[in-house]
Design a protein around this motif. Structure first.
Motif, PDB file in Angstrom:
ATOM      1  N   ALA A  14       0.830  -1.154   0.195  1.00 21.77           N
ATOM      2  CA  ALA A  14      -0.015   0.052   0.130  1.00 21.77           C
ATOM      3  C   ALA A  14       1.009   1.241   0.083  1.00 21.77           C
ATOM      4  O   ALA A  14       1.847   1.417   0.830  1.00 21.77           O
ATOM      5  CB  ALA A  14      -0.936   0.015   1.219  1.00 21.77           C
ATOM      6  N   ASN A  15       0.722   2.035  -0.984  1.00 26.25           N
ATOM      7  CA  ASN A  15       1.673   3.406  -1.143  1.00 26.25           C
ATOM      8  C   ASN A  15       3.255   2.717  -1.105  1.00 26.25           C
ATOM      9  O   ASN A  15       3.942   3.522  -0.373  1.00 26.25           O
ATOM     10  CB  ASN A  15       1.453   4.113  -0.469  1.00 26.25           C
ATOM     11  CG  ASN A  15      -0.311   4.835  -0.292  1.00 26.25           C
ATOM     12  OD1 ASN A  15      -0.549   4.988  -1.694  1.00 26.25           O
ATOM     13  ND2 ASN A  15      -0.691   5.271   0.545  1.00 26.25           N
ATOM     14  N   LYS A  44     -10.158   1.958   0.669  1.00 30.40           N
ATOM     15  CA  LYS A  44      -9.771   2.797  -0.428  1.00 30.40           C
ATOM     16  C   LYS A  44      -8.935   3.921  -0.039  1.00 30.40           C
ATOM     17  O   LYS A  44      -8.000   4.442  -0.856  1.00 30.40           O
ATOM     18  CB  LYS A  44     -11.060   3.330  -1.229  1.00 30.40           C
ATOM     19  CG  LYS A  44     -10.844   3.906  -2.375  1.00 30.40           C
ATOM     20  CD  LYS A  44     -12.214   4.293  -3.122  1.00 30.40           C
ATOM     21  CE  LYS A  44     -12.136   4.744  -4.387  1.00 30.40           C
ATOM     22  NZ  LYS A  44     -13.227   5.015  -5.203  1.00 30.40           N
ATOM     23  N   TYR A  45      -8.972   4.389   1.113  1.00 30.74           N
ATOM     24  CA  TYR A  45      -8.461   5.668   1.436  1.00 30.74           C
ATOM     25  C   TYR A  45      -7.460   5.294   2.740  1.00 30.74           C
ATOM     26  O   TYR A  45      -7.969   4.520   3.648  1.00 30.74           O
ATOM     27  CB  TYR A  45      -9.276   6.592   1.803  1.00 30.74           C
ATOM     28  CG  TYR A  45     -10.118   7.070   0.519  1.00 30.74           C
ATOM     29  CD1 TYR A  45      -9.547   7.827   0.026  1.00 30.74           C
ATOM     30  CD2 TYR A  45     -11.615   6.797   0.487  1.00 30.74           C
ATOM     31  CE1 TYR A  45     -10.386   8.355  -1.185  1.00 30.74           C
ATOM     32  CE2 TYR A  45     -12.200   7.080  -0.742  1.00 30.74           C
ATOM     33  CZ  TYR A  45     -11.475   7.643  -1.508  1.00 30.74           C
ATOM     34  OH  TYR A  45     -12.508   8.232  -2.633  1.00 30.74           O
ATOM     35  N   ASP A  46      -6.429   6.079   3.156  1.00 28.32           N
ATOM     36  CA  ASP A  46      -5.754   5.876   4.503  1.00 28.32           C
ATOM     37  C   ASP A  46      -6.172   6.713   5.433  1.00 28.32           C
ATOM     38  O   ASP A  46      -7.294   7.309   5.321  1.00 28.32           O
ATOM     39  CB  ASP A  46      -4.223   6.351   3.959  1.00 28.32           C
ATOM     40  CG  ASP A  46      -4.088   7.653   3.617  1.00 28.32           C
ATOM     41  OD1 ASP A  46      -5.023   8.516   3.887  1.00 28.32           O
ATOM     42  OD2 ASP A  46      -2.770   8.073   3.280  1.00 28.32           O
ATOM     43  N   LEU A  51      -6.114   8.660  -1.086  1.00 26.21           N
ATOM     44  CA  LEU A  51      -6.144   7.502  -2.062  1.00 26.21           C
ATOM     45  C   LEU A  51      -5.188   6.575  -1.683  1.00 26.21           C
ATOM     46  O   LEU A  51      -3.919   7.124  -1.988  1.00 26.21           O
ATOM     47  CB  LEU A  51      -6.554   7.862  -3.206  1.00 26.21           C
ATOM     48  CG  LEU A  51      -6.962   6.757  -4.188  1.00 26.21           C
ATOM     49  CD1 LEU A  51      -8.363   5.822  -3.985  1.00 26.21           C
ATOM     50  CD2 LEU A  51      -7.098   7.105  -5.745  1.00 26.21           C
ATOM     51  N   ILE A  52      -5.330   5.301  -1.597  1.00 26.20           N
ATOM     52  CA  ILE A  52      -4.130   4.247  -1.356  1.00 26.20           C
ATOM     53  C   ILE A  52      -3.753   3.510  -2.763  1.00 26.20           C
ATOM     54  O   ILE A  52      -4.931   3.404  -3.471  1.00 26.20           O
ATOM     55  CB  ILE A  52      -4.441   3.047  -0.349  1.00 26.20           C
ATOM     56  CG1 ILE A  52      -4.648   3.883   1.013  1.00 26.20           C
ATOM     57  CG2 ILE A  52      -3.642   2.061  -0.370  1.00 26.20           C
ATOM     58  CD1 ILE A  52      -5.294   2.744   1.987  1.00 26.20           C
ATOM     59  N   THR A  53      -2.435   3.806  -3.284  1.00 20.45           N
ATOM     60  CA  THR A  53      -2.219   3.130  -4.318  1.00 20.45           C
ATOM     61  C   THR A  53      -1.643   1.680  -4.086  1.00 20.45           C
ATOM     62  O   THR A  53      -0.820   1.513  -3.322  1.00 20.45           O
ATOM     63  CB  THR A  53      -1.202   3.877  -5.069  1.00 20.45           C
ATOM     64  OG1 THR A  53      -1.635   5.154  -5.567  1.00 20.45           O
ATOM     65  CG2 THR A  53      -0.751   3.027  -6.502  1.00 20.45           C
ATOM     66  N   TYR A  54      -2.344   0.530  -4.338  1.00 15.53           N
ATOM     67  CA  TYR A  54      -1.895  -0.734  -4.480  1.00 15.53           C
ATOM     68  C   TYR A  54      -0.981  -1.353  -5.196  1.00 15.53           C
ATOM     69  O   TYR A  54      -1.420  -1.092  -6.460  1.00 15.53           O
ATOM     70  CB  TYR A  54      -3.266  -1.522  -3.969  1.00 15.53           C
ATOM     71  CG  TYR A  54      -3.709  -1.459  -2.699  1.00 15.53           C
ATOM     72  CD1 TYR A  54      -3.378  -1.848  -1.574  1.00 15.53           C
ATOM     73  CD2 TYR A  54      -5.223  -0.574  -2.648  1.00 15.53           C
ATOM     74  CE1 TYR A  54      -4.146  -1.767  -0.233  1.00 15.53           C
ATOM     75  CE2 TYR A  54      -5.813  -0.296  -1.445  1.00 15.53           C
ATOM     76  CZ  TYR A  54      -5.230  -0.901  -0.326  1.00 15.53           C
ATOM     77  OH  TYR A  54      -5.915  -0.562   0.900  1.00 15.53           O
ATOM     78  N   THR A  55      -0.222  -2.093  -4.833  1.00 14.60           N
ATOM     79  CA  THR A  55       0.805  -2.766  -6.006  1.00 14.60           C
ATOM     80  C   THR A  55       1.078  -4.301  -5.288  1.00 14.60           C
ATOM     81  O   THR A  55       0.861  -4.461  -4.151  1.00 14.60           O
ATOM     82  CB  THR A  55       2.052  -1.883  -6.328  1.00 14.60           C
ATOM     83  OG1 THR A  55       2.903  -1.643  -5.069  1.00 14.60           O
ATOM     84  CG2 THR A  55       1.531  -0.641  -7.064  1.00 14.60           C
ATOM     85  N   ASP A  71       3.407  -4.243 -13.398  1.00 13.20           N
ATOM     86  CA  ASP A  71       2.830  -2.795 -13.538  1.00 13.20           C
ATOM     87  C   ASP A  71       2.042  -2.560 -12.530  1.00 13.20           C
ATOM     88  O   ASP A  71       1.281  -1.731 -12.242  1.00 13.20           O
ATOM     89  CB  ASP A  71       1.978  -2.652 -14.623  1.00 13.20           C
ATOM     90  CG  ASP A  71       0.701  -3.611 -14.711  1.00 13.20           C
ATOM     91  OD1 ASP A  71       0.442  -4.392 -13.683  1.00 13.20           O
ATOM     92  OD2 ASP A  71       0.036  -4.001 -15.664  1.00 13.20           O
ATOM     93  N   GLY A  72       2.641  -3.331 -11.400  1.00  8.38           N
ATOM     94  CA  GLY A  72       1.811  -2.925  -9.977  1.00  8.38           C
ATOM     95  C   GLY A  72       0.787  -4.105  -9.737  1.00  8.38           C
ATOM     96  O   GLY A  72       0.598  -4.356  -8.419  1.00  8.38           O
TER      97      GLY A  72
END
Length: 189
Positions: A14-15, A44-46, A51-55, A71-72
């Motif tokens: 997460a991020n 969805k949000y921290d 907004l949290i970016t998941y990879t 690509d994540g």
């Protein structure tokens, strides 16, 4: 080909930071190239409302594969090979052997690696690990070429060079010391 593992493990980030959550993907029962799974019910949000970016990242690299894409959310592994080469001398006296030869590995005709062969390494070596396929899934064609004999261009030496073997069996380079045959034509009229 039996090289793929039965399963792989992906870690959720997460991020960019580990969440401590992993997902195990297993080979499809009917085979195939796409293994899939899903991380579910993720926030969805921290805590600050961003907004949290998941990879994802692969926990451990499968043997005989390199990760060639991530690509994540989609991880691509491409099979690798470790080409080998063996040098053979024919009709060459021990005192006439060079100190070393350099053999170049070509991938679709382009030099990608070199090894030095000597009596000390038994005139054999392994090249660095290489990808077996390009980004489109086409198999690379690998060949070898003897590029130096004692630092000289092989064309400027007395050795005749030929090649054999294959990527799967190992490449072979043969050097033969040529012989001269004198011929004569006589006319009797």
């Amino acid at each position: 080909d039996g090289l793929r593992p039965d399963s792989i493990q992906l870690e959720l980030l997460a991020n960019g930071a580990s969440t401590g959550t992993t997902l195990t993907l297993t080979a499809p029962v009917l085979g195939g190239n796409q293994w899939s799974g899903k991380f579910e019910n993720l926030p969805k949000y921290d805590a600050e409302g961003a907004l949290i970016t998941y990879t994802v990242r692969e926990v451990s690299q499968p043997e005989d594969y390199d990760q060639t894409g991530n690509d994540g959310a989609n991880v691509t592994n491409t099979q690798t090979v470790t080409p080998e080469v063996q040098k053979y001398w024919s009709g060459v006296a021990a005192e006439d052997l060079p100190d070393s030869v350099t053999v170049t590995l070509l991938q679709n005709g382009t030099a990608v690696d070199t090894v030095e062969l000597t009596e000390a390494n038994g005139w054999s070596a392994s090249f660095d690990e290489q990808l077996k396929y390009d980004a489109q899934g086409n198999a690379y064609t690998y060949t070898v070429e003897e590029t130096l004999i004692d630092g000289a261009d092989p064309a400027n030496t007395d050795f005749l060079i030929s090649y054999g073997g294959s990527l799967a069996e190992g490449f072979e380079v043969y050097n033969v010391e040529p012989v001269d045959i004198t011929v004569e034509k006589l006319w009797k009229d």
